[in-house]
Enzyme design. Structure first.
Site, PDB file in Angstrom:
ATOM      1  N   LEU A 137       3.286   4.330 -10.799  1.00 15.44           N
ATOM      2  CA  LEU A 137       4.135   5.263 -11.538  1.00 15.44           C
ATOM      3  C   LEU A 137       3.284   6.410 -12.043  1.00 15.44           C
ATOM      4  O   LEU A 137       2.582   6.282 -13.048  1.00 15.44           O
ATOM      5  CB  LEU A 137       4.837   4.540 -12.698  1.00 15.44           C
ATOM      6  CG  LEU A 137       6.267   5.005 -12.929  1.00 15.44           C
ATOM      7  CD1 LEU A 137       7.109   4.971 -11.664  1.00 15.44           C
ATOM      8  CD2 LEU A 137       6.914   4.141 -13.980  1.00 15.44           C
ATOM      9  N   ASP A 138       3.350   7.501 -11.301  1.00 20.33           N
ATOM     10  CA  ASP A 138       2.553   8.682 -11.622  1.00 20.33           C
ATOM     11  C   ASP A 138       3.280   9.518 -12.683  1.00 20.33           C
ATOM     12  O   ASP A 138       4.504   9.629 -12.655  1.00 20.33           O
ATOM     13  CB  ASP A 138       2.384   9.494 -10.333  1.00 20.33           C
ATOM     14  CG  ASP A 138       1.787  10.845 -10.593  1.00 20.33           C
ATOM     15  OD1 ASP A 138       0.667  10.893 -11.110  1.00 20.33           O
ATOM     16  OD2 ASP A 138       2.456  11.855 -10.306  1.00 20.33           O
ATOM     17  N   GLU A 187      -3.703   1.860  -8.783  1.00 24.30           N
ATOM     18  CA  GLU A 187      -4.365   2.600  -9.850  1.00 24.30           C
ATOM     19  C   GLU A 187      -4.399   1.778 -11.136  1.00 24.30           C
ATOM     20  O   GLU A 187      -5.247   1.972 -11.991  1.00 24.30           O
ATOM     21  CB  GLU A 187      -3.611   3.910 -10.098  1.00 24.30           C
ATOM     22  CG  GLU A 187      -4.390   4.865 -10.953  1.00 24.30           C
ATOM     23  CD  GLU A 187      -3.505   5.871 -11.651  1.00 24.30           C
ATOM     24  OE1 GLU A 187      -3.038   6.788 -10.971  1.00 24.30           O
ATOM     25  OE2 GLU A 187      -3.289   5.741 -12.860  1.00 24.30           O
ATOM     26  N   GLU A 188      -3.490   0.825 -11.248  1.00 24.17           N
ATOM     27  CA  GLU A 188      -3.392   0.032 -12.471  1.00 24.17           C
ATOM     28  C   GLU A 188      -4.328  -1.171 -12.508  1.00 24.17           C
ATOM     29  O   GLU A 188      -4.319  -1.915 -13.475  1.00 24.17           O
ATOM     30  CB  GLU A 188      -1.944  -0.465 -12.646  1.00 24.17           C
ATOM     31  CG  GLU A 188      -0.952   0.632 -12.920  1.00 24.17           C
ATOM     32  CD  GLU A 188      -1.329   1.485 -14.134  1.00 24.17           C
ATOM     33  OE1 GLU A 188      -1.798   0.924 -15.129  1.00 24.17           O
ATOM     34  OE2 GLU A 188      -1.186   2.715 -14.056  1.00 24.17           O
TER      35      GLU A 188
HETATM   36  P1  FDP Z   1      -0.403  11.256 -16.476  1.00 28.00           P
HETATM   37  O1  FDP Z   1      -1.719  11.486 -17.178  1.00 28.00           O
HETATM   38  O2  FDP Z   1       0.783  11.571 -17.320  1.00 28.00           O
HETATM   39  O3  FDP Z   1      -0.297   9.910 -15.799  1.00 28.00           O
HETATM   40  O4  FDP Z   1      -2.486  11.201 -12.740  1.00 28.00           O
HETATM   41  C1  FDP Z   1      -2.115  11.364 -13.982  1.00 28.00           C
HETATM   42  C2  FDP Z   1      -1.342  12.599 -14.370  1.00 28.00           C
HETATM   43  O5  FDP Z   1      -0.341  12.319 -15.273  1.00 28.00           O
HETATM   44  C3  FDP Z   1      -0.702  13.385 -13.217  1.00 28.00           C
HETATM   45  O6  FDP Z   1       0.536  12.879 -12.806  1.00 28.00           O
HETATM   46  C4  FDP Z   1      -0.588  14.774 -13.771  1.00 28.00           C
HETATM   47  O7  FDP Z   1      -0.569  15.786 -12.793  1.00 28.00           O
HETATM   48  C5  FDP Z   1      -1.800  14.875 -14.652  1.00 28.00           C
HETATM   49  O8  FDP Z   1      -2.216  13.542 -14.934  1.00 28.00           O
HETATM   50  C6  FDP Z   1      -1.528  15.579 -15.932  1.00 28.00           C
HETATM   51  O9  FDP Z   1      -2.714  15.718 -16.642  1.00 28.00           O
HETATM   52  P2  FDP Z   1      -2.811  16.649 -17.944  1.00 28.00           P
HETATM   53  O10 FDP Z   1      -1.962  16.012 -18.999  1.00 28.00           O
HETATM   54  O11 FDP Z   1      -4.250  16.658 -18.277  1.00 28.00           O
HETATM   55  O12 FDP Z   1      -2.308  17.997 -17.558  1.00 28.00           O
END
Ligand code: FDP
Length: 344
Positions: A131-132, A108-109
């Protein structure tokens, strides 16, 4: 659902429980059940587990090791890159490149795929979100790593096109959650198992065997801050889950961590529903098909749950781009059916 590389003997098949088995032994036993196995798949999964240990060691010292904060860059999907994100991304690439079983990886990066080996033994492709939950890193809330493994279907050098395949072709998918403990959840399309990291022995040990998503749970997980932008169907469903109806266990409880891995993990174990639907600002949703929606839907389906956009099964979508986004709904069959009724 089964994949050609499913672990052969699964819990529930008459074998005694294997709780306490290390992840490495579990993967190795899976290979022993397949006489045709060359050990490449086994080796690849073990490398992913090694990367997970390396990332967990950094995550656990994050406040001390000068790895909090951003790098100042933005990634392929426009999000600002956290230092720990970057480290996890590089760790996975380095570890996957070592044994020449991974031909290429898509992270993803990174904008494009990374070719890691052209050896004949490099017969797998890996997709990952290193890192999700980036926005939760600096505030000490659970974060995770998500991955999926595909077979490379030809002898040539891997290309981007090789990654644009529906999620139903995954050979394995999993995630690591860096929470109150570090846990590694994996499936090869058969049973779904969870291994908990024991830092004193440096191993992932089988702790939750044969996970099944409960049919229903009165919990919903969605970013309510987006409510004004949702479709009418989602708005009506949202009002319904909050309505008073004791017999149906409504109102449901809201749980939203904002880290997909954490919200998915809770939903996998407890049941309920997680939704990041399309809205007027993000007509294709926010989450990424290859790195997030596909691996998690593969896991949910294998555990008896659902992964859908609300209109179609996630695993049937043929991707058109590496960083494509999709609306994502994961959860218990009954909870998802409730939302779908309002969608229609
Ligand atoms: P993040 O933007 O903090 O990386 O995939 C990205 C993600 O987190 C998910 O882990 C998470 O479920 C979602 O985005 C959160 O998005 P919102 O802040 O819009 O709720």
């Amino acid at each position: 659902m089964s994949s050609p590389s499913s672990f052969q003997s699964e819990p529930g098949d008459g074998n005694p429980s294997r709780v306490g088995t290390t992840l490495e032994t579990y993967i190795f036993e899976g290979m022993l059940g397949r006489p045709e196995a060359r050990g490449y798949f086994t080796s690849l999964l073990n490398q992913i587990a090694l990367a997970a240990k390396m990332v967990t060691s950094r995550v656990r010292r994050a406040g001390l090791a000068n790895v909090l904060g951003t790098t100042g860059d933005t990634n392929a999907t426009g999000d600002s890159v956290q230092k720990l994100d970057q480290e996890a991304h590089e760790t996975l690439l380095r570890v996957l490149g070592r044994r020449h079983h991974c031909a290429a990886a898509a992270s993803e990066e990174e904008e494009s795929i990374r070719v890691l080996s052209t050896a004949a033994s490099a017969s797998y492709l890996v997709v990952f979100d290193p890192l999700d939950g980036s926005s939760n890193i600096d505030v000490n809330i659970s974060i995770g790593t998500i991955f999926g493994v595909y077979r490379k279907m030809h002898d040539g050098v891997a290309t981007e096109q090789d990654f644009l395949r529906p999620g139903r072709e995954l050979q394995a998918a999993g995630y690591v959650i860096y929470g109150s403990s570090t846990q590694f959840v994996i499936t090869t399309g058969g049973a779904v198992h969870c291994f908990t990291y024991d830092p004193t022995v440096g191993e992932f040990l089988l702790s939750h065997e044969n996970i099944r998503v409960p049919e229903h749970h009165p919990t919903y997980s969605i970013n309510e801050g987006n409510a004004g932008r949702w479709t009418e169907g989602v708005k009506k469903w949202n009002a319904w889950v909050k309505g008073e109806a004791k017999a149906e266990k409504r109102p449901y409880s809201l749980r939203y961590v904002g880290t997909l891995v954490a919200d998915a993990h809770r939903t996998l174990l407890r049941g309920g529903i997680f939704a990041y639907p399309a809205d007027v600002k993000a007509p294709n949703g926010k989450l990424r098909l290859l790195y997030e929606a596909n691996p998690l839907s593969f896991i949910f389906e294998a555990a008896g749950g659902v992964g859908t956009t609300g209109k179609e099964r996630i695993l049937d979508i043929v991707p058109t781009g590496l960083h494509q986004r999709v609306p994502l709904i994961l959860g218990s069959t009954k909870n998802v059916a409730e939302l779908q009724k309002f969608h229609e």
